[in-house]
Design an enzyme around this catalytic site. Structure first.
Site, PDB file in Angstrom:
ATOM      1  CG  ASP A   7      -1.812   1.191   1.308  1.00  0.00           C
ATOM      2  OD1 ASP A   7      -2.192   1.721   0.241  1.00  0.00           O
ATOM      3  OD2 ASP A   7      -2.144   1.621   2.427  1.00  0.00           O
ATOM      4  CD  GLU A  67      -5.142   0.491  -2.148  1.00  0.00           C
ATOM      5  OE1 GLU A  67      -6.099  -0.225  -1.812  1.00  0.00           O
ATOM      6  OE2 GLU A  67      -4.638   1.364  -1.419  1.00  0.00           O
ATOM      7  CG  ASP A 139      -0.818   3.202   5.976  1.00  0.00           C
ATOM      8  OD1 ASP A 139      -1.598   3.562   5.087  1.00  0.00           O
ATOM      9  OD2 ASP A 139      -0.443   3.954   6.897  1.00  0.00           O
TER      10      ASP A 139
END
Length: 168
Positions: A7, A67, A139
């Site tokens: 991420d 992502e 996260d």
């Protein structure tokens, strides 16, 4: 197969590693890489890269999932996030990992069932999907969700390929 989920973020990049064996998912590790906001941007990006390489060397994943970046109202923030994402992709690609890229709504739908899920819902689902995993933070939870999304996509693709071979 060991999958590294990422991420990206300049301030904090979450990472998570799962083992996927068919439909069975197991938590391996997770964490967050933080960069010092007082450092110049090139130094922050370099620190992020070095830390990611350390994670890849320590965890030895077979693949990675990242992502995608969504723009926001602050163009400077979006640009910095994009640069951090570029470093994340470079580290994974440079290590020879096959990389899957997923839109945030696709990740949310894969783990929560709806593309509009909130961060707290993702964190809660990590407890269900990866029981016993101690999350390093939101996260890291997002990174594990990206890895799970990738595992689901790989399993679906493998199943379709297997069915195609049977019918051929």
């Amino acid at each position: 197969m060991m999958i590294l989920g990422l991420d990206p973020g300049l301030g904090t990049t979450g990472w998570g590693v799962i083992r996927a064996e068919g439909n069975r998912l197991t938590h391996v590790a997770n964490g967050q890489i933080r960069t010092d906001p007082s450092m110049a941007l090139p130094r922050r990006l370099s620190a992020l890269y070095a830390a990611l390489i350390d994670v890849i060397r320590a965890e030895r994943p077979a693949g990675a999932a990242v992502e995608e970046v969504l723009g926001n109202s602050n163009p400077q923030s979006t640009l910095k996030l994009g640069q951090a994402r570029g470093v994340v992709l470079l580290a994974a690609a440079g290590a020879g990992l096959h990389i899957g890229e997923y839109h945030p709504s696709t990740v949310k739908k894969a783990v929560v069932g709806t593309g509009g899920a909130e961060k707290r819902q993702i964190q809660a689902m990590m407890g269900v999907l990866l029981p016993g995993a101690k999350l390093a933070g939101p996260d890291a939870a997002d990174a594990l969700a990206v890895a799970i999304c990738h595992a689901h996509h790989l399993a679906s693709a493998e199943g379709m390929a297997r069915r195609a071979r049977v019918t051929a």
